[in-house]
Design a protein around this motif. Structure first.
Motif: not given
Length: 215
Positions: A209-215
């Motif tokens: 459903x979703x992914x946390x992006x590299x910051x």
């Protein structure tokens, strides 16, 4: 101002003194006392005050390392820093990802797009046997462009860079479609749905459903 409990005024006046003289140990110390008092008052303005008091005392001790008052206060302030660690709620703005032709292309993105196009052309040329002289010349140009590219640049990274370049400050990607796939950063270490364990509650397959992006 400290005796009158006007702690914000203490911070303000000490800041003025420090802007004129960064070596003013007394101003560093008194501003730290103002921050400490603000912390103990425990209202909205106290967030981060303990850390600011710690930084001020550290600055004072860099100038005057044997200042016993600053050393004593610093011990208490370090305890306050540990006790006042808070996770502050941040607003998440939900925006539609712009289309490729709606975004401004930096030179970096233009280079990534050119390399990816060259890589795709090479892939296509490897699948088809081209006999025309012009096609062979084009293939040679592509080969020159991509000499050693697979070792130097990951094509999947180029795709990732082009896609995220549409909105650089994104922190989370979400999609309602059941067919959506993660936007992988590299070709290596990708996982498949078979690698993901079933839901522990219903024992049904999980869906991306979703992914946390590299910051």
């Amino acid at each position: 101002y400290l005796k009158a409990n006007k702690f914000e005024r203490v911070v303000l006046e000490c800041s003025k003194a420090l802007s004129a003289d960064k070596t003013n140990v007394k101003a560093w110390y008194r501003r730290a006392k103002g921050w400490t008092a603000i912390v103990k008052r425990q209202n909205a303005s106290s967030y981060g005050a303990a850390q600011k008091a710690r930084d001020d005392l550290t600055s004072a001790l860099r100038i005057e390392g044997d200042n016993s008052a600053a050393k004593s206060l610093l011990k208490g302030v370090k305890d306050l820093c540990k006790a006042n660690v808070k996770i502050v709620a941040q607003e998440i703005v939900i925006e539609e990802e712009p289309y490729e032709d709606e975004t401004f292309e930096t030179q970096e993105l233009k280079d990534a797009k050119r390399l990816l196009a060259a890589y795709r052309a090479k892939e296509a040329s490897e699948k088809e046997e081209e006999t025309k002289e012009s096609a062979l010349e084009k293939k040679k140009e592509v080969d020159d462009e991509l000499a050693g590219m697979k070792e130097k640049v990951d094509p999947q990274y180029l795709r990732f860079k082009l896609r995220t370049g549409r909105m650089k400050n994104q922190c989370l990607r979400y999609c309602f479609s059941n067919e959506v796939q993660p936007l992988w950063l590299t070709t290596a270490n990708q996982i498949t749905l078979a690698d993901v364990p079933a839901c522990s509650c219903c024992n049904q397959p999980r869906h991306f459903e979703f992914q946390v992006m590299p910051q």
